[in-house]
Motif scaffolding. Structure first.
Motif, PDB file in Angstrom:
ATOM      1  N   ASN A 283       6.853  -2.292  -8.711  1.00 57.11           N
ATOM      2  CA  ASN A 283       6.169  -3.165  -9.175  1.00 57.11           C
ATOM      3  C   ASN A 283       5.247  -3.737  -8.271  1.00 57.11           C
ATOM      4  OD1 ASN A 283       7.558  -3.458 -11.532  1.00 57.11           O
ATOM      5  ND2 ASN A 283       9.507  -3.935 -10.585  1.00 57.11           N
ATOM      6  N   THR A 284       4.098  -4.338  -8.740  1.00 57.96           N
ATOM      7  CA  THR A 284       3.058  -4.707  -7.524  1.00 57.96           C
ATOM      8  C   THR A 284       2.464  -5.900  -8.428  1.00 57.96           C
ATOM      9  OG1 THR A 284       1.365  -4.097  -6.438  1.00 57.96           O
ATOM     10  CG2 THR A 284       1.203  -3.067  -8.451  1.00 57.96           C
ATOM     11  N   THR A 285       1.518  -6.357  -7.504  1.00 56.87           N
ATOM     12  CA  THR A 285       0.604  -7.383  -8.348  1.00 56.87           C
ATOM     13  C   THR A 285      -0.928  -6.994  -8.378  1.00 56.87           C
ATOM     14  OG1 THR A 285      -0.007  -8.674  -6.220  1.00 56.87           O
ATOM     15  CG2 THR A 285       2.257  -9.254  -7.345  1.00 56.87           C
ATOM     16  N   VAL A 286      -1.766  -8.026  -8.805  1.00 56.35           N
ATOM     17  CA  VAL A 286      -3.280  -7.495  -9.147  1.00 56.35           C
ATOM     18  C   VAL A 286      -3.825  -7.477  -7.703  1.00 56.35           C
ATOM     19  CG1 VAL A 286      -5.420  -8.182 -10.235  1.00 56.35           C
ATOM     20  CG2 VAL A 286      -3.415  -8.441 -11.528  1.00 56.35           C
ATOM     21  N   GLU A 288      -2.346  -7.111  -4.758  1.00 61.89           N
ATOM     22  CA  GLU A 288      -1.883  -5.970  -3.759  1.00 61.89           C
ATOM     23  C   GLU A 288      -2.622  -4.764  -4.251  1.00 61.89           C
ATOM     24  OE1 GLU A 288       2.620  -7.514  -3.020  1.00 61.89           O
ATOM     25  OE2 GLU A 288       2.209  -6.164  -4.737  1.00 61.89           O
ATOM     26  N   ALA A 330      -4.516 -12.823  -9.162  1.00 62.19           N
ATOM     27  CA  ALA A 330      -4.003 -12.081  -7.947  1.00 62.19           C
ATOM     28  C   ALA A 330      -2.433 -12.226  -8.277  1.00 62.19           C
ATOM     29  CB  ALA A 330      -4.436 -12.814  -6.679  1.00 62.19           C
ATOM     30  N   ASP A 331      -1.808 -13.053  -8.511  1.00 60.76           N
ATOM     31  CA  ASP A 331      -0.484 -13.032  -8.368  1.00 60.76           C
ATOM     32  C   ASP A 331       0.122 -12.573  -9.820  1.00 60.76           C
ATOM     33  OD1 ASP A 331      -0.553 -14.526  -6.201  1.00 60.76           O
ATOM     34  OD2 ASP A 331      -0.606 -16.496  -7.130  1.00 60.76           O
ATOM     35  N   VAL A 332      -0.639 -12.178 -10.832  1.00 61.41           N
ATOM     36  CA  VAL A 332      -0.073 -11.457 -12.007  1.00 61.41           C
ATOM     37  C   VAL A 332       0.581  -9.940 -11.584  1.00 61.41           C
ATOM     38  CG1 VAL A 332      -0.608 -10.413 -14.203  1.00 61.41           C
ATOM     39  CG2 VAL A 332      -1.652 -12.638 -13.441  1.00 61.41           C
ATOM     40  N   LYS A 333       1.934  -9.826 -12.348  1.00 62.60           N
ATOM     41  CA  LYS A 333       2.776  -8.614 -11.818  1.00 62.60           C
ATOM     42  C   LYS A 333       2.382  -7.449 -12.694  1.00 62.60           C
ATOM     43  CE  LYS A 333       6.722 -10.869  -9.395  1.00 62.60           C
ATOM     44  NZ  LYS A 333       8.010 -10.847  -9.298  1.00 62.60           N
ATOM     45  N   ILE A 334       2.275  -6.322 -12.052  1.00 54.97           N
ATOM     46  CA  ILE A 334       2.029  -5.060 -12.906  1.00 54.97           C
ATOM     47  C   ILE A 334       3.235  -4.251 -12.780  1.00 54.97           C
ATOM     48  CG2 ILE A 334       0.518  -3.064 -13.304  1.00 54.97           C
ATOM     49  CD1 ILE A 334      -1.648  -4.787 -12.084  1.00 54.97           C
ATOM     50  N   ASP A 335       3.927  -3.804 -13.785  1.00 56.10           N
ATOM     51  CA  ASP A 335       5.079  -2.870 -13.823  1.00 56.10           C
ATOM     52  C   ASP A 335       4.233  -1.599 -13.908  1.00 56.10           C
ATOM     53  OD1 ASP A 335       7.421  -1.604 -13.867  1.00 56.10           O
ATOM     54  OD2 ASP A 335       8.085  -2.362 -15.918  1.00 56.10           O
TER      55      ASP A 335
END
Length: 433
Positions: A283-286, A288, A330-335
């Protein structure tokens, strides 16, 4: 006068040999004196030496893995049979002339043999205690909980004692058959070889010879020790050492794309199923993700690649204000987590992949690299469990009735050999005068 003395001496001998109980006590006293003054006590330190040598060899694997436990059980059976045989192989034949004279003067053979049974039982008990003490002292890790009694050491001591005592009575019978100590010592190696070869545990026997195991003390002896040690539930450690030696071995061959796909898309193989279930990605963010792309030389080169004449990816991203959009989200998480199985199944559905199912691929790698992909611990565990299942022996089941049954078998050997010794010695008067 001389005739009167002879008559009185004969009368005293007759009185001396009148009662069977009295004869037993007399002969026990005689054997105790022989133990002290004729160096029969040497069998005790010899037992300690043999037990120590064997224990030092098996201590690191006994009660640890299946092969080590079975090897340790067989080694202790050898120790017990060796001790028992040397206890009594010469005791009858070395005083055969004395026994013959005393039998003619009124000695009961049954009393003589019973006194030997009592004496040899005490000797075997001492050897058992010494064997357990020495083996524990040099590092054999005995379990604590017993199967028949609360303490494992008590259960194990009973087994070792009965094996030693049965071998002792067997040698006592051989000693009644042999006319001289030389003959007895000549016979003994054949007896030992027969007992150890036909134990039915360590060597694979041809079908015709398996009946012979019923006539050996080593067979129930090995089974009872293996059952008490719970051999069937120990791991099969040879697999681990074999895999370690094979890590650098090269393997390879030619396979088709279709064969590879058929293997890696099946769930019925536990190792493959475990590999397919492993998760990759995270799991990461936009934000990152942008940092990772900015640090990538490959992505930097891609930004300068022309999409159409005069227009690069970098130009397109600037027109779209990509940096501003990234900052906003930027803080939106990407699964980005998925399993190996999902990735493989997705790749298998690609038309180009399916169209190349018959394409041959030459594969060359090492066992170590292959295990690194699958997981070495998983491979070892899987193979050890399969090997242990194949090596399962019903006779070694960890059950109380199993252990008691083998004890009864050994007790029958003791009684049978004692009876044979008594019967054989009854014919001692038929020796040539």
């Amino acid at each position: 006068m001389e005739a009167g003395r002879t008559s009185e001496k004969t009368r005293r001998i007759a009185i001396r040999h009148r009662g069977r109980g009295a004869q037993v006590s007399i002969y026990l006293g005689k054997m105790l004196r022989m133990f002290i003054y004729q160096n029969d006590w040497k069998v005790i330190p010899m037992s300690a030496l043999i037990a120590g040598l064997v224990a030092m060899v098996v201590r690191k694997r006994f009660f640890i893995n299946m092969e080590g436990t079975l090897m340790g059980a067989f080694a202790l059976v050898c120790v017990c049979i060796w001790n028992g045989c040397f206890n009594s192989i010469q005791v009858i034949c070395r005083e055969r002339d004395v026994i013959k004279r005393e039998h003619r003067s009124g000695m009961h053979i049954s009393s003589y043999i019973f006194s030997h049974m009592v004496y040899q039982a005490l000797l075997c008990l001492a050897q058992t205690a010494v064997t357990l003490f020495v083996s524990a002292s040099v590092g054999v890790q005995y379990p604590s909980e017993g199967l028949v009694t609360p303490l494992f050491m008590v259960d194990f001591a009973i087994s070792l004692f009965l094996i030693t005592y049965a071998a002792d009575m067997m040698s006592l019978w051989v000693s009644t058959l042999a006319k001289t100590t030389t003959a007895a010592m000549t016979i003994m190696p054949f007896v030992l070889i027969f007992q150890l070869v036909f134990s039915g545990g360590m060597l694979t026997l041809p079908e015709w010879s398996k009946t012979l195991t019923k006539f050996t003390i080593s067979n129930p002896g090995l089974k009872v020790l293996a059952a008490q040690a719970d051999t069937n539930n120990k791991p099969y450690a040879t697999i681990s050492s074999m895999i370690a030696r094979m890590r650098d071995s090269e393997i390879g061959g030619t396979v088709t794309v279709g064969q590879v796909l058929d293997v890696i898309t099946r769930d019925d193989n536990p190792v493959i199923a475990d590999l397919r279930g492993r998760k990759v990605g995270k799991n990461t963010t936009v934000g990152e993700l942008k940092e990772m792309l900015d640090q990538s030389a490959s992505f930097a080169a891609l930004r300068q690649k022309e999409l159409v004449d005069g227009v690069t990816l970098d130009n397109l991203l600037n027109v779209l204000h990509a940096d501003d959009l990234v900052k906003q989200f930027a803080d939106v998480k990407i699964d980005a987590e998925f399993t190996v199985g999902q990735l493989v199944d997705l790749a298998a559905e690609i038309p180009d992949v399916q169209a190349n199912r018959d394409r041959e691929i030459t594969v060359k790698t090492t066992v170590g690299r292959l295990m690194d992909i699958v997981g070495e611990d998983r491979v070892k565990t899987f193979l050890e469990e399969k090997a242990a299942a194949v090596s399962y022996v019903e006779d070694y089941e960890y059950r109380m009735d199993n252990v008691i049954g083998y004890w009864m078998n050994l007790i029958l050997f003791v009684l049978a050999f004692a009876a044979l010794a008594t019967i054989t010695l009854e014919f001692i008067d038929k020796d040539k005068r």
